[in-house]
Design a protein around this motif. Structure first.
Motif, PDB file in Angstrom:
ATOM      1  N   ARG A  75     -14.853  -5.533  89.491  1.00 45.96           N
ATOM      2  CA  ARG A  75     -14.371  -5.001  90.770  1.00 45.96           C
ATOM      3  C   ARG A  75     -14.649  -3.520  90.905  1.00 45.96           C
ATOM      4  N   LYS A  76     -14.537  -2.796  89.788  1.00 44.96           N
ATOM      5  CA  LYS A  76     -14.859  -1.369  89.828  1.00 44.96           C
ATOM      6  C   LYS A  76     -16.333  -1.192  90.149  1.00 44.96           C
ATOM      7  N   GLY A  77     -17.145  -2.063  89.571  1.00 42.30           N
ATOM      8  CA  GLY A  77     -18.582  -2.007  89.836  1.00 42.30           C
ATOM      9  C   GLY A  77     -18.849  -2.157  91.315  1.00 42.30           C
ATOM     10  N   LEU A  78     -18.135  -3.078  91.930  1.00 38.78           N
ATOM     11  CA  LEU A  78     -18.319  -3.316  93.356  1.00 38.78           C
ATOM     12  C   LEU A  78     -17.912  -2.091  94.169  1.00 38.78           C
ATOM     13  N   VAL A  79     -16.848  -1.437  93.717  1.00 36.04           N
ATOM     14  CA  VAL A  79     -16.401  -0.243  94.443  1.00 36.04           C
ATOM     15  C   VAL A  79     -17.425   0.879  94.293  1.00 36.04           C
TER      16      VAL A  79
ATOM     17  N   SER B  95       6.231  13.322  89.437  1.00 38.37           N
ATOM     18  CA  SER B  95       5.470  12.546  90.423  1.00 38.37           C
ATOM     19  C   SER B  95       4.019  12.973  90.414  1.00 38.37           C
ATOM     20  N   THR B  96       3.794  14.287  90.318  1.00 42.24           N
ATOM     21  CA  THR B  96       2.424  14.795  90.328  1.00 42.24           C
ATOM     22  C   THR B  96       1.647  14.253  89.135  1.00 42.24           C
ATOM     23  N   ALA B  97       2.286  14.267  87.990  1.00 40.27           N
ATOM     24  CA  ALA B  97       1.614  13.780  86.785  1.00 40.27           C
ATOM     25  C   ALA B  97       1.200  12.327  86.967  1.00 40.27           C
ATOM     26  N   ILE B  98       2.083  11.548  87.616  1.00 42.74           N
ATOM     27  CA  ILE B  98       1.790  10.126  87.839  1.00 42.74           C
ATOM     28  C   ILE B  98       0.613   9.990  88.797  1.00 42.74           C
ATOM     29  N   LEU B  99       0.635  10.844  89.849  1.00 39.76           N
ATOM     30  CA  LEU B  99      -0.449  10.802  90.826  1.00 39.76           C
ATOM     31  C   LEU B  99      -1.789  11.068  90.163  1.00 39.76           C
ATOM     32  N   ILE B 100      -1.813  12.089  89.329  1.00 38.45           N
ATOM     33  CA  ILE B 100      -3.056  12.450  88.637  1.00 38.45           C
ATOM     34  C   ILE B 100      -3.489  11.299  87.741  1.00 38.45           C
ATOM     35  N   LEU B 101      -2.517  10.748  87.027  1.00 39.16           N
ATOM     36  CA  LEU B 101      -2.800   9.631  86.129  1.00 39.16           C
ATOM     37  C   LEU B 101      -3.479   8.494  86.876  1.00 39.16           C
TER      38      LEU B 101
ATOM     39  N   ILE C 194     -11.354   8.614  90.760  1.00 42.01           N
ATOM     40  CA  ILE C 194     -12.254   9.759  90.888  1.00 42.01           C
ATOM     41  C   ILE C 194     -13.473   9.510  90.012  1.00 42.01           C
ATOM     42  N   LYS C 195     -13.216   9.013  88.806  1.00 41.05           N
ATOM     43  CA  LYS C 195     -14.325   8.707  87.892  1.00 41.05           C
ATOM     44  C   LYS C 195     -15.264   7.690  88.540  1.00 41.05           C
ATOM     45  N   THR C 196     -14.677   6.649  89.107  1.00 43.81           N
ATOM     46  CA  THR C 196     -15.482   5.599  89.748  1.00 43.81           C
ATOM     47  C   THR C 196     -16.363   6.183  90.832  1.00 43.81           C
ATOM     48  N   VAL C 197     -15.760   7.032  91.673  1.00 41.67           N
ATOM     49  CA  VAL C 197     -16.521   7.589  92.780  1.00 41.67           C
ATOM     50  C   VAL C 197     -17.578   8.564  92.272  1.00 41.67           C
ATOM     51  N   MET C 198     -17.254   9.269  91.180  1.00 49.70           N
ATOM     52  CA  MET C 198     -18.246  10.170  90.579  1.00 49.70           C
ATOM     53  C   MET C 198     -19.511   9.394  90.214  1.00 49.70           C
ATOM     54  N   ILE C 199     -19.320   8.207  89.663  1.00 50.95           N
ATOM     55  CA  ILE C 199     -20.486   7.390  89.299  1.00 50.95           C
ATOM     56  C   ILE C 199     -21.293   7.075  90.554  1.00 50.95           C
ATOM     57  N   SER C 200     -20.590   6.741  91.643  1.00 51.14           N
ATOM     58  CA  SER C 200     -21.288   6.479  92.911  1.00 51.14           C
ATOM     59  C   SER C 200     -22.125   7.684  93.323  1.00 51.14           C
ATOM     60  N   VAL C 201     -21.535   8.866  93.172  1.00 48.18           N
ATOM     61  CA  VAL C 201     -22.249  10.087  93.566  1.00 48.18           C
ATOM     62  C   VAL C 201     -23.521  10.215  92.743  1.00 48.18           C
ATOM     63  N   ILE C 202     -23.369  10.017  91.438  1.00 48.98           N
ATOM     64  CA  ILE C 202     -24.527  10.191  90.547  1.00 48.98           C
ATOM     65  C   ILE C 202     -25.637   9.208  90.912  1.00 48.98           C
ATOM     66  N   ILE C 203     -25.247   8.000  91.297  1.00 44.03           N
ATOM     67  CA  ILE C 203     -26.257   7.009  91.658  1.00 44.03           C
ATOM     68  C   ILE C 203     -26.876   7.335  93.011  1.00 44.03           C
ATOM     69  N   SER C 204     -26.031   7.723  93.971  1.00 41.67           N
ATOM     70  CA  SER C 204     -26.514   7.761  95.354  1.00 41.67           C
ATOM     71  C   SER C 204     -27.299   9.024  95.691  1.00 41.67           C
TER      72      SER C 204
ATOM     73  N   ILE D 257     -16.220  15.084 101.693  1.00 44.33           N
ATOM     74  CA  ILE D 257     -15.532  14.232 102.677  1.00 44.33           C
ATOM     75  C   ILE D 257     -15.142  12.917 102.021  1.00 44.33           C
ATOM     76  N   VAL D 258     -16.075  12.342 101.281  1.00 45.18           N
ATOM     77  CA  VAL D 258     -15.794  11.062 100.633  1.00 45.18           C
ATOM     78  C   VAL D 258     -14.635  11.221  99.652  1.00 45.18           C
ATOM     79  N   PHE D 259     -14.647  12.316  98.888  1.00 47.68           N
ATOM     80  CA  PHE D 259     -13.569  12.500  97.920  1.00 47.68           C
ATOM     81  C   PHE D 259     -12.211  12.654  98.598  1.00 47.68           C
ATOM     82  N   SER D 260     -12.178  13.384  99.721  1.00 48.20           N
ATOM     83  CA  SER D 260     -10.873  13.535 100.380  1.00 48.20           C
ATOM     84  C   SER D 260     -10.402  12.190 100.908  1.00 48.20           C
ATOM     85  N   LEU D 261     -11.349  11.391 101.420  1.00 48.79           N
ATOM     86  CA  LEU D 261     -10.968  10.069 101.912  1.00 48.79           C
ATOM     87  C   LEU D 261     -10.464   9.196 100.761  1.00 48.79           C
TER      88      LEU D 261
END
Lengths: 225, 808
Positions: B434-438, B726-732, B738-748, B780-784
């Motif tokens: 599923r992560k791959g699909l994302v 709460s912040t720590a949980i959010l970051i967690l 973020i990592k997943t989207v980073m991979i998308s960036v590197i590919i795209s 923009i993608v990251f903020s979304l």
């Protein structure tokens, strides 16, 4: 002399937890005759639920023999096993496990659907059951609208609708107050008198006393009867 | 049993309103955009489909060669080519010449009323064998064998006569040489929208060769190897092979070169079914589409619809925890795996059917907007179209089954004894998939977003580029008749008499019009020199006010000398033309003469090269010939106010000088801007795709976030109890995504870089690829991403851990 319903012969269940082999059930030998009311007792982790699940064929023993109504369950295929328990076993849970999306009527009806019982026959059977448990007025309510005791009544009704020979009850009154508990146990007693074999797991001495036979478990072994 | 499936499915959908809504919107938007784009691409690919013989019709075009290199591809050929090819090349059944009359329009008189006819062609009789135009009125026998015959379309008949049965009526075309009379011999239906050659009226080709006024205006001759101004179509024999035709054409070219009919040119065959998407020649009858864009769009929508289904799978399996108990209980009660799978499939189907219904509403809602943006014809219908419903049904059935399958198998494989005890370790399976699909979804989104930014930037760049010519605030009026020599000075003077009018200029063409209004000639040389190669030059006629009115900079020499009797033939050329003659200093060209059209012309001035065509095209080598007649257009510049404010006054003056003539005008800046239509359309369609893609990708992320949050409920509870903020949980929780989207960036990013570079190759003038064109879309993608995760995670991060830790 009553017929033997099931017998366990050095039945064992072990699982791998990390690198350790953990024995959950250790060489259990047990004969259950039709019409018995057995209470399994023991502290948490002693193997009561595991034993019930294995008897109910939801889990399998990893060793030893298990015969149910003369049939060797341990060497059966999954499909036949599920046919067997569908036909002869009803389950009652501590947390009732009613389907939230279905009404009382529909919850009780569900096992019949899986047995391909005809619609008209289903109606009759469910209506009888509602009548017998005095919950006709609640047939259109959803589980969340019922008290715990009422939910468990529905749970028992659902377990009984398929006319099982054996009812397996895992802490059936664990989530109920004492008044509701008594009612449920009285009901079990009554059912047992009508010929249904019952095996229940319980912590409560009082509930255990309803049974005709008490088996004590510790660390997966039967320590006393 | 079936009833039970439906009941549970529906109640489930209603109970999880939020999730159902996300799922529905995701699927429906995916369906909608895919269907819209499918319809668009189908329309683009379906050109000429209304002509049953289309696969046998070949358009002949002309390539200009310099050595072996093709320098210009022209749609128009010499009229003499048609009869010769039909005689000499095997498998050719017949030919049809199609001559475009009147650029941009031809005045037509009906009794006392004046009209301007837009698309008027003189065609051979066999035109009707190639293109499917049945006559509604009139006889097809001996059609177009005689001169002065005309066939008009239904809408023209209605416009001119208020009825369609107009066979026998006569149309008059005023102009040089007096009137040409056209006898209406037939009425046909309007040209379909998906044909490259659309007409309002056809006239018989013999008119070209025999009507005296026509001869004076267009000068057509028999066996014409001089002017290539004619579209030429040939009909191949049934079963003929196009490839063997084109190779036979090569021999034909050799022959006519040997006969010195042509030089440095070759005749090329082109299937008419390829014209709309693959032909980008000069003098096309209309702006064509682009096959690359069509296939690119198709590829993108395939990805989008896949994304939509992927989301459904993600969201459904993320519900696994809620559904697990139901599955467990049902299994205990005797349900088989198969029965459970059927149930999940039924749910998936119901969801898809609901989504399809929503899709229809979405499409009805955005239909006109989409037609507008994509440039589809206004009368385009979706709902009444079988090709609309068929894919929708296929989506629902195939999509419903496919997207239901994965959840069905995952969920039905849960072991009841573990689920009922609350052990969900099973559901961890497939997270990687599923992560791959994302990753894949976001890669697409980033690609689209960067492209949108680049396309936007490039179009802005083109629009704002210094064109060397000022097209703003002008009104251009079309001449009342072709080559009107009468009264033009009176008209000009009456305009100039107005205090609102700053300048008036007469010309044959204005910047921004298609190149088809310009003349082209290859063989132009400085007298006394022999050119090393042939270049194509573009010629037009202008008066003395043209360069100053349009702000075209004079580099050397002067304006035309109107008084000179010695040099009646004068030209002003641009720098681009000088380059072709290897003249570097503009002033060196002044006083030189150039030879073409059988005469010699004096170079009076050299102007800076200006963008006659939009800057996506290279600069044209222009030759401006002096002419002081109202031959085609008059441009009026005003002292103040918007051109539209001055329109009434101009019209009044026109009508007083040319009573009864049709007043036709355009705003030069708008005409110029039309050249960006294709790019604008590309940009708009891209923008829509991007928005949808972002929406769908974010919905997918939302689903994955809910899954992850649900899975880690207990862990979060424990962490909070031991003191996590709460912040720590959010970051967690966000870290993973973020990592997943980073991979998308590197590919795209590298993929997009190549795509964008490739697209920019289409333009003569292009932007540099600034780093922000990449960084901004990624930001923009990251903020979304953070926003869509935040929706889910904030709630759980703030919640009281007691709730998640309490067991039954």
């Amino acid at each position: 002399m009553a017929n033997t319903l099931l017998s366990l012969n050095e039945a064992t269940r072990t699982v791998n937890s990390g690198n350790n082999k953990v024995t959950l059930l250790d060489n259990i030998n047990l004969q259950v005759k039709e019409g018995e009311f057995i209470s399994l007792m023991g502290p948490s982790g002693s193997g009561k639920s595991t034993l019930l699940n294995c008897i109910g064929m939801l889990d399998g023993f990893t060793g030893g023999g298990y015969t149910f109504l003369g049939e060797p369950v341990h060497s059966m295929k999954e499909k036949n096993r599920s046919k067997l328990y569908k036909e002869y076993i009803g389950f009652v849970f501590q947390a009732y496990h009613l389907i939230d999306e279905l009404t009382v009527w529909e919850n009780i009806e569900t096992p019949l659907l899986y047995k391909n019982v005809k619609s008209s026959e289903r109606k009759g059977l469910v209506a009888d059951m509602l009548d017998r448990f005095n919950i006709v007025g609640k047939k259109d309510l959803f589980p969340v609208q019922l008290s715990g005791g009422q939910q468990q009544l529905v749970g028992i009704a659902r377990a009984l609708i398929g006319k099982p020979k054996l009812i397996l009850a895992d802490e059936p009154t664990g989530n109920l107050n004492s008044k509701q508990s008594t009612e449920i146990m009285e009901l079990f007693s009554q059912l047992n008198k009508e010929g249904v074999t019952i095996i229940q797991a319980t912590h409560s001495e009082r509930n255990a006393s309803y049974g005709s036979r008490i088996i004590n478990l510790l660390d997966g072994k039967i320590v006393s009867e | 049993m079936i009833k039970n499936y439906f009941k549970i499915a529906l109640r489930n959908l209603i109970r999880n309103k939020g999730l159902t809504l996300i799922n529905l919107i995701g699927l429906a938007t995916g369906f909608a955009i895919t269907l819209l784009i499918l319809q668009y691409t189908k329309f683009e690919k379906g050109y000429e489909s209304t002509h049953p013989n289309a696969d046998r019709v070949v358009r002949l075009t002309l390539n200009y060669l310099t050595g072996n290199t093709v320098t210009t591809q022209d749609c128009e050929v010499y009229p003499a080519v048609g009869p010769r090819i039909t005689d000499e090349v095997p498998d050719v059944e017949t030919f049809a010449r199609v001559y475009s009359i009147g650029e941009p329009s031809t005045p037509i008189q009906v009794e006392n009323r004046q009209f301007l006819m837009e698309n008027l062609y003189a065609v051979d009789a066999d035109f009707f064998k190639m293109f499917n135009y049945k006559l509604i009125y009139g006889s097809e026998k001996d059609l177009f064998k005689k001169p002065n015959e005309a066939v008009i379309t239904e809408s023209v008949a209605l416009k001119y006569f208020n009825r369609t049965d107009v066979v026998g009526e006569v149309l008059k075309s005023p102009g040089g040489g007096g009137y040409i009379l056209y006898n209406i011999v037939g009425v046909t239906h309007d040209s379909p929208l998906n044909t490259h050659l659309k007409f309002d009226m056809l006239i018989s080709y013999p008119t070209m060769l025999s009507d005296p006024a026509m001869l004076q205006r267009h000068g057509e001759i028999k066996d014409n190897w001089e002017n290539n101004n004619t579209y030429m179509y040939v009909l191949l024999e049934e079963g003929a092979n196009f490839n063997s035709f084109t190779s036979a054409l090569k021999d034909f070219n050799k022959r006519i070169i040997d006969e010195k009919k042509i030089k440095s040119e070759e005749v090329i065959g082109q299937k008419i079914t390829d014209v709309h998407l693959y032909s980008k020649k000069t003098f096309e009858p209309e702006t064509n589409g682009d096959a690359d864009s069509v296939f690119f769009l198709l590829a993108v929508v395939v990805l989008i619809i896949l994304s939509a289904f992927v989301n459904y799978v993600n969201l459904t399996t993320s519900q696994a925890l809620d559904r697990a108990k139901e599955v467990g209980v049902k299994k205990v009660l005797g349900s088989t795996k198969v029965q459970l799978r059927i149930q999940f499939l039924v749910e998936s189907l119901i969801m898809n059917v609901l989504a399809a219904i929503l899709t229809v509403f979405i499409i009805l809602l955005v239909k006109s907007e989409f037609i507008n943006i994509s440039g589809l014809p206004e009368s385009f219908t979706f709902i009444g179209n079988l090709s609309f419903w068929l894919p929708l049904i296929v989506f629902v059935v195939i999509g419903g089954l496919l997207s239901g399958l994965y959840p069905a198998f995952v969920l039905s494989s849960f072991r009841p004894s573990s689920i009922l005890k609350g052990d969900y370790s099973h559901s961890l399976k497939g997270v990687l998939l599923r992560k791959g699909l994302v990753v894949f979804q976001f890669a697409i989104t980033i690609i689209l977003l960067i492209q949108t930014f680049t396309v936007n930037e490039q179009i802005d760049f083109l629009r704002n580029l210094d064109r060397g010519v000022n097209v703003d605030q002008n009104i251009v009026i079309e001449a009342p008749i072709k080559n009107a020599t009468k009264n033009y000075s009176a008209f000009k003077q009456s305009l100039l008499a107005s205090s609102n009018v700053k300048a008036v200029s007469l010309s044959h063409s204005v910047p921004g019009q298609s190149t088809s209004v310009l003349s082209t000639t290859a063989d132009i040389r400085i007298t006394g020199t022999t050119p090393d190669k042939y270049h194509n030059f573009y010629l037009t006629f202008i008066d003395n006010d043209y360069t100053s009115l349009l702000g075209i900079e004079m580099l050397a020499g002067t304006n035309f000398d109107e008084a000179s009797t010695a040099d009646k033939r004068q030209v002003i050329v641009n720098e681009e033309a000088l380059k072709r003659w290897n003249i570097i200093e503009p002033k060196n060209a002044i006083g030189k003469k150039i030879a073409f059209w059988g005469g010699e012309w004096l170079i009076k001035g050299v102007v800076k090269s200006y963008h006659q065509q939009s800057p996506k095209q290279p600069l044209l080598p222009m030759i401006h010939i002096y002419s002081n007649t109202f031959r085609s257009l008059a441009t009026v510049q005003f002292t103040g106010g918007l051109p539209s404010d001055n329109l009434a006054e101009v019209k009044e003056k026109f009508n007083s000088v040319y009573p009864g003539a049709a007043f036709s005008y355009f705003f030069m800046d708008q005409e110029y801007d039309k050249q960006f239509k294709a790019e604008d359309r590309f940009k708009n369609v891209f923008m829509i795709l991007t928005v949808f893609s972002i929406l769908i990708a974010c919905l997918g992320l939302l689903g994955l976030a809910s899954f992850s949050v649900a899975k880690r409920r207990k862990e979060i509870g424990v962490r909070k109890v031991v003191g996590a903020s709460s912040t720590a949980i959010l970051i967690l929780l966000s870290k993973d995504f973020i990592k997943t989207v980073m991979i998308s960036v590197i590919i795209s990013v590298p993929i997009t870089y190549l795509l964008v570079q490739n697209w920019l190759e289409n333009f003569a003038y292009k932007i540099d690829l600034h780093i922000w064109l990449f960084t901004l879309p990624i930001l923009i993608v990251f903020s979304l991403v953070l926003f869509s995760i935040g929706v889910k995670t904030l709630k759980i991060a703030r919640s009281n851990p007691i709730h998640s830790l309490r067991t039954e």
